[in-house]
Write a protein that holds these residues in place. Structure first.
Motif, PDB file in Angstrom:
ATOM      1  N   VAL A 142       2.123  37.003  -6.207  1.00  0.00           N
ATOM      2  CA  VAL A 142       2.222  36.100  -7.343  1.00  0.00           C
ATOM      3  C   VAL A 142       2.529  36.949  -8.572  1.00  0.00           C
ATOM      4  O   VAL A 142       1.766  37.851  -8.917  1.00  0.00           O
ATOM      5  CB  VAL A 142       0.908  35.315  -7.553  1.00  0.00           C
ATOM      6  N   LEU A 143       3.653  36.673  -9.179  1.00  0.00           N
ATOM      7  CA  LEU A 143       4.028  37.389 -10.387  1.00  0.00           C
ATOM      8  C   LEU A 143       3.749  36.507 -11.592  1.00  0.00           C
ATOM      9  O   LEU A 143       4.278  35.406 -11.691  1.00  0.00           O
ATOM     10  CB  LEU A 143       5.506  37.765 -10.351  1.00  0.00           C
ATOM     11  N   GLN A 144       2.910  36.980 -12.492  1.00  0.00           N
ATOM     12  CA  GLN A 144       2.577  36.223 -13.689  1.00  0.00           C
ATOM     13  C   GLN A 144       2.777  37.127 -14.894  1.00  0.00           C
ATOM     14  O   GLN A 144       2.341  38.271 -14.902  1.00  0.00           O
ATOM     15  CB  GLN A 144       1.135  35.740 -13.650  1.00  0.00           C
ATOM     16  N   SER A 145       3.449  36.591 -15.886  1.00  0.00           N
ATOM     17  CA  SER A 145       3.608  37.361 -17.111  1.00  0.00           C
ATOM     18  C   SER A 145       2.343  37.230 -17.946  1.00  0.00           C
ATOM     19  O   SER A 145       1.638  36.231 -17.863  1.00  0.00           O
ATOM     20  CB  SER A 145       4.826  36.865 -17.888  1.00  0.00           C
ATOM     21  N   PRO A 146       2.059  38.222 -18.751  1.00  0.00           N
ATOM     22  CA  PRO A 146       0.860  38.136 -19.587  1.00  0.00           C
ATOM     23  C   PRO A 146       1.044  37.077 -20.676  1.00  0.00           C
ATOM     24  O   PRO A 146       2.160  36.773 -21.083  1.00  0.00           O
ATOM     25  CB  PRO A 146       0.738  39.539 -20.183  1.00  0.00           C
ATOM     26  N   ALA A 147      -0.052  36.526 -21.111  1.00  0.00           N
ATOM     27  CA  ALA A 147       0.001  35.529 -22.186  1.00  0.00           C
ATOM     28  C   ALA A 147       0.352  36.228 -23.494  1.00  0.00           C
ATOM     29  O   ALA A 147      -0.223  37.257 -23.846  1.00  0.00           O
ATOM     30  CB  ALA A 147      -1.349  34.837 -22.316  1.00  0.00           C
ATOM     31  N   LEU A 148       1.346  35.688 -24.204  1.00  0.00           N
ATOM     32  CA  LEU A 148       1.797  36.279 -25.459  1.00  0.00           C
ATOM     33  C   LEU A 148       1.484  35.345 -26.620  1.00  0.00           C
ATOM     34  O   LEU A 148       1.548  34.120 -26.480  1.00  0.00           O
ATOM     35  CB  LEU A 148       3.308  36.533 -25.428  1.00  0.00           C
ATOM     36  N   THR A 149       1.178  35.953 -27.757  1.00  0.00           N
ATOM     37  CA  THR A 149       0.992  35.148 -28.959  1.00  0.00           C
ATOM     38  C   THR A 149       2.362  34.754 -29.489  1.00  0.00           C
ATOM     39  O   THR A 149       3.392  35.274 -29.062  1.00  0.00           O
ATOM     40  CB  THR A 149       0.236  35.949 -30.031  1.00  0.00           C
ATOM     41  N   ASP A 150       2.380  33.818 -30.429  1.00  0.00           N
ATOM     42  CA  ASP A 150       3.647  33.384 -31.024  1.00  0.00           C
ATOM     43  C   ASP A 150       4.352  34.539 -31.729  1.00  0.00           C
ATOM     44  O   ASP A 150       5.584  34.657 -31.673  1.00  0.00           O
ATOM     45  CB  ASP A 150       3.412  32.239 -32.013  1.00  0.00           C
ATOM     46  N   ALA A 151       3.592  35.403 -32.384  1.00  0.00           N
ATOM     47  CA  ALA A 151       4.183  36.539 -33.086  1.00  0.00           C
ATOM     48  C   ALA A 151       4.839  37.508 -32.099  1.00  0.00           C
ATOM     49  O   ALA A 151       5.951  37.992 -32.328  1.00  0.00           O
ATOM     50  CB  ALA A 151       3.121  37.270 -33.905  1.00  0.00           C
ATOM     51  N   GLU A 152       4.149  37.789 -30.989  1.00  0.00           N
ATOM     52  CA  GLU A 152       4.707  38.684 -29.980  1.00  0.00           C
ATOM     53  C   GLU A 152       5.968  38.091 -29.350  1.00  0.00           C
ATOM     54  O   GLU A 152       6.956  38.790 -29.113  1.00  0.00           O
ATOM     55  CB  GLU A 152       3.670  38.982 -28.898  1.00  0.00           C
TER      56      GLU A 152
END
Length: 119
Positions: free
Chosen positions: A62-72
């Protein structure tokens, strides 16, 4: 064929050592097991099942991207959209390159460079 000859021909059997016969028997067994696994291998041509069975890969990936903030996220989008500037060579640099590598130019490129770089 070699095993059959060693076991079937009394003259060759008399001169064969036990180790020779055992080695040929193991080779035959290895060959038979290899042929027996061909149908199983054709079901998984990419080799993925072999890797899972050997324990090199987990059963499910399972490939999941990390959660990013709106700024990132906006910084990443700006980097993707940004144009990378490339420096254009000057006329002198282009002529110097043509003079050093003239054999690489053919057809229209050769005629264009030859006329613009001639003194």
């Amino acid at each position: 064929m070699l095993l059959h000859r060693r076991l079937g021909d009394p003259r060759i059997r008399a001169t064969s050592r036990t180790g020779d016969i055992v080695l040929l028997g193991l080779r035959w067994l290895q060959f038979a097991l290899g042929l027996a696994t061909i149908p199983l291998s054709t079901q998984h041509l990419d080799g993925g099942m072999m890797m899972v069975r050997q324990g090199l890969l987990p059963g499910t990936v399972v490939l999941q991207s990390p959660a990013l903030t709106d700024a990132e996220q906006s910084v990443i989008e700006a980097m993707v959209e940004a144009e990378v500037p490339t420096r254009q060579p000057t006329e002198e640099e282009a002529c110097r390159y043509y003079e050093g590598h003239g054999e690489r130019f053919v057809g229209d490129a050769q005629a264009c460079c030859a006329t613009s770089c001639s003194p």
